[in-house]
Design an enzyme around this catalytic site. Structure first.
Site, short mmCIF file in Angstrom:
data_model
loop_
_atom_site.label_atom_id
_atom_site.label_comp_id
_atom_site.label_asym_id
_atom_site.label_seq_id
_atom_site.Cartn_x
_atom_site.Cartn_y
_atom_site.Cartn_z
N CYS A 172 -15.56 38.45 -20.81
CA CYS A 172 -16.35 38.39 -22.26
C CYS A 172 -17.84 38.42 -22.32
CB CYS A 172 -16.18 36.85 -21.50
SG CYS A 172 -17.50 35.07 -22.11
N HIS A 206 -9.34 31.87 -26.41
CA HIS A 206 -10.09 32.09 -25.72
C HIS A 206 -11.42 31.77 -26.18
CE1 HIS A 206 -13.22 35.32 -23.03
NE2 HIS A 206 -14.03 34.78 -23.79
N GLU A 207 -11.71 31.51 -27.47
CA GLU A 207 -12.83 30.99 -28.16
C GLU A 207 -13.23 29.55 -28.28
OE1 GLU A 207 -15.48 33.40 -28.22
OE2 GLU A 207 -13.99 35.27 -28.26
ZN LIG Z 1 -16.35 34.56 -23.97
#
Ligand SMILES: [Zn+2]
Length: 202
Positions: free
Chosen positions: A145, A188-189
């Site tokens: 990330c 994830h986003e």
């Molecule tokens: Zn991230």
């Protein structure tokens, strides 16, 4: 007014209220952009990417995000934000495959995602996005990330997702079914928009 009709209207109003509460997507009741948000969007160059290393940044990264008002999605300012988010995630200093609103300091439901499932693998920006379906079938793969420097780990994600978002040209809510690695990026986003980081899922 006859009791029967009035009751029907009241019941209808109640149903509408419940529907609005459940989907959170009806009226354009999203808060307008603040001065601080406008300043972040209107600035020049690459956007500053918030990281968990900084305490103030961490609070933003752990926030629940709100939608954009539909009026904002039609504005030049949103186009500018979309362009700057893509410029930021693709910048050589970041080199990411996705980025979310809180990572650039905006507690708003917006993500930029690289569509590895489309020809040319373009980056696309999705406002007021939600995940509407997560498949039971899972895949496990490595994640990192931009907001969590130097940490990588294996995360289990759904193989397929259905997302909904607002098309900025029509302002309609549209849906898309996405599978494989691109589905992982969407998960994830969109987690970021609920204050969830991939390390929570390791
Ligand atoms: Zn991230």
């Amino acid at each position: 007014m006859k009791a029967g009709i009035r009751d029907f209207i009241l019941a209808g109003g109640f149903v509408m209220t419940v529907l609005a509460a459940v989907c959170g997507c009806t009226a354009d009741d999203a808060p307008r952009l603040s001065r601080a948000e406008k300043d972040i969007i209107d600035a020049d160059g690459i956007m500053r990417v918030l990281t968990v290393v900084d305490r103030e940044d961490s609070l933003v990264l752990r926030s629940e995000c709100t939608d954009f008002p539909l009026k904002t999605l039609r504005s030049e300012r949103f186009g500018r934000l979309a362009g700057r988010m893509i410029a930021t995630v693709t910048d050589s200093t970041q080199d990411g495959v996705g980025i979310a609103g809180p990572q650039v300091g905006l507690k708003r439901r917006v993500v930029a995602v690289q569509r590895f499932d489309k020809a040319g693998e373009p980056f696309e920006v999705y406002p007021n996005i939600r995940v509407e379906y997560l498949s039971d079938e899972k895949q496990t793969g490595p994640e990192g990330c931009l907001s969590i420097p130097e940490i990588y780990g294996e995360v289990e994600r759904s193989q397929t997702v259905v997302i909904s978002y607002v098309d900025i040209n029509t302002l309609d809510t549209v849906r898309d079914t996405v599978s494989g690695f691109t589905a992982v990026i969407f998960q994830h986003e969109t987690d970021h928009l609920d204050g969830i980081l991939f390390t929570d899922r390791m």
